[in-house]
Design a protein around this motif. Structure first.
Motif, PDB file in Angstrom:
ATOM      1  N   MET A   1       0.840  -1.171   0.000  1.00  0.00           N
ATOM      2  CA  MET A   1       0.000   0.000   0.000  1.00  0.00           C
ATOM      3  C   MET A   1       0.889   1.240   0.000  1.00  0.00           C
ATOM      4  O   MET A   1       1.913   1.282   0.667  1.00  0.00           O
ATOM      5  N   LYS A   2       0.456   2.236  -0.736  1.00  0.00           N
ATOM      6  CA  LYS A   2       1.143   3.527  -0.777  1.00  0.00           C
ATOM      7  C   LYS A   2       0.135   4.603  -0.425  1.00  0.00           C
ATOM      8  O   LYS A   2      -1.048   4.485  -0.733  1.00  0.00           O
ATOM      9  N   ASN A   3       0.620   5.650   0.210  1.00  0.00           N
ATOM     10  CA  ASN A   3      -0.240   6.797   0.446  1.00  0.00           C
ATOM     11  C   ASN A   3       0.614   8.046   0.493  1.00  0.00           C
ATOM     12  O   ASN A   3       1.819   7.983   0.739  1.00  0.00           O
ATOM     13  N   ASP A  21      -4.852  -3.808   4.458  1.00  0.00           N
ATOM     14  CA  ASP A  21      -5.139  -5.033   5.196  1.00  0.00           C
ATOM     15  C   ASP A  21      -4.511  -4.960   6.580  1.00  0.00           C
ATOM     16  O   ASP A  21      -4.125  -3.883   7.034  1.00  0.00           O
ATOM     17  N   ASN A  22      -4.388  -6.094   7.245  1.00  0.00           N
ATOM     18  CA  ASN A  22      -3.880  -6.120   8.616  1.00  0.00           C
ATOM     19  C   ASN A  22      -2.503  -5.472   8.749  1.00  0.00           C
ATOM     20  O   ASN A  22      -2.246  -4.751   9.703  1.00  0.00           O
ATOM     21  N   LEU A  23      -1.632  -5.730   7.810  1.00  0.00           N
ATOM     22  CA  LEU A  23      -0.281  -5.180   7.880  1.00  0.00           C
ATOM     23  C   LEU A  23      -0.248  -3.690   7.542  1.00  0.00           C
ATOM     24  O   LEU A  23       0.442  -2.909   8.191  1.00  0.00           O
ATOM     25  N   ASN A  24      -0.983  -3.289   6.537  1.00  0.00           N
ATOM     26  CA  ASN A  24      -0.910  -1.920   6.036  1.00  0.00           C
ATOM     27  C   ASN A  24      -1.749  -0.919   6.818  1.00  0.00           C
ATOM     28  O   ASN A  24      -1.475   0.272   6.782  1.00  0.00           O
ATOM     29  N   ALA A  25      -2.772  -1.370   7.495  1.00  0.00           N
ATOM     30  CA  ALA A  25      -3.645  -0.444   8.221  1.00  0.00           C
ATOM     31  C   ALA A  25      -2.866   0.298   9.304  1.00  0.00           C
ATOM     32  O   ALA A  25      -3.040   1.511   9.483  1.00  0.00           O
ATOM     33  N   GLN A  26      -1.994  -0.394  10.014  1.00  0.00           N
ATOM     34  CA  GLN A  26      -1.194   0.253  11.058  1.00  0.00           C
ATOM     35  C   GLN A  26      -0.228   1.265  10.450  1.00  0.00           C
ATOM     36  O   GLN A  26      -0.036   2.347  10.986  1.00  0.00           O
ATOM     37  N   GLU A  27       0.350   0.919   9.320  1.00  0.00           N
ATOM     38  CA  GLU A  27       1.247   1.843   8.611  1.00  0.00           C
ATOM     39  C   GLU A  27       0.481   3.099   8.192  1.00  0.00           C
ATOM     40  O   GLU A  27       0.968   4.221   8.348  1.00  0.00           O
ATOM     41  N   SER A  55     -11.346  -4.917   8.001  1.00  0.00           N
ATOM     42  CA  SER A  55     -11.867  -4.298   9.223  1.00  0.00           C
ATOM     43  C   SER A  55     -10.835  -3.418   9.924  1.00  0.00           C
ATOM     44  O   SER A  55     -11.192  -2.395  10.514  1.00  0.00           O
ATOM     45  N   ASN A  56      -9.573  -3.774   9.844  1.00  0.00           N
ATOM     46  CA  ASN A  56      -8.543  -2.930  10.454  1.00  0.00           C
ATOM     47  C   ASN A  56      -8.447  -1.581   9.747  1.00  0.00           C
ATOM     48  O   ASN A  56      -8.276  -0.544  10.383  1.00  0.00           O
ATOM     49  N   GLY A  57      -8.559  -1.595   8.441  1.00  0.00           N
ATOM     50  CA  GLY A  57      -8.550  -0.347   7.686  1.00  0.00           C
ATOM     51  C   GLY A  57      -9.783   0.490   7.983  1.00  0.00           C
ATOM     52  O   GLY A  57      -9.702   1.710   8.147  1.00  0.00           O
TER      53      GLY A  57
END
Length: 110
Positions: A1-3, A21-27, A55-57
């Motif tokens: 994911m990029k933002n 997803d689970n990994l990228n939502a925290q980032e 759901s994390n996102g």
């Protein structure tokens, strides 16, 4: 994911691409921390590149919405892909967020 986050006047524009997803939502949550310091934030999240959200996102989006609402600000999500819009619809999030089809709609809404 990029933002990426940019400012045009008082408006903050967040562009997202890829999967949240689970990994990228925290980032993503860490990257938007500066938004939690703004008074009366005006934020537009361009979701045209967002391919998937779990759901994390959604939780990160909800946290941002709660903060912006508490500061009497505005949050708009623009250009959700149909597959992402379906997730918002199924979870009831479509009723909570201001969803706009395109960036021109955002300019008219303001």
């Amino acid at each position: 994911m990029k933002n990426s986050i940019s400012k045009i006047g008082q408006q903050t524009i967040v562009q997202i691409s890829g999967c949240m997803d689970n990994l990228n939502a925290q980032e993503f949550a860490q990257s938007i921390q500066p938004l939690f310091k703004e008074d009366k934030p005006d934020v537009r999240i361009d979701c045209s590149g967002l391919q998937y959200i779990n759901s994390n996102g959604l939780r990160v989006f909800m946290t941002l919405l709660k903060y912006i609402s508490s500061m009497d600000g505005q949050l708009f999500l623009t250009q959700l892909r149909p597959e992402v819009k379906d997730i918002f619809d199924m979870t009831g999030f479509s009723a909570l967020f201001d969803l706009l089809d395109d960036n021109r709609s955002y300019a008219l809404f303001r």
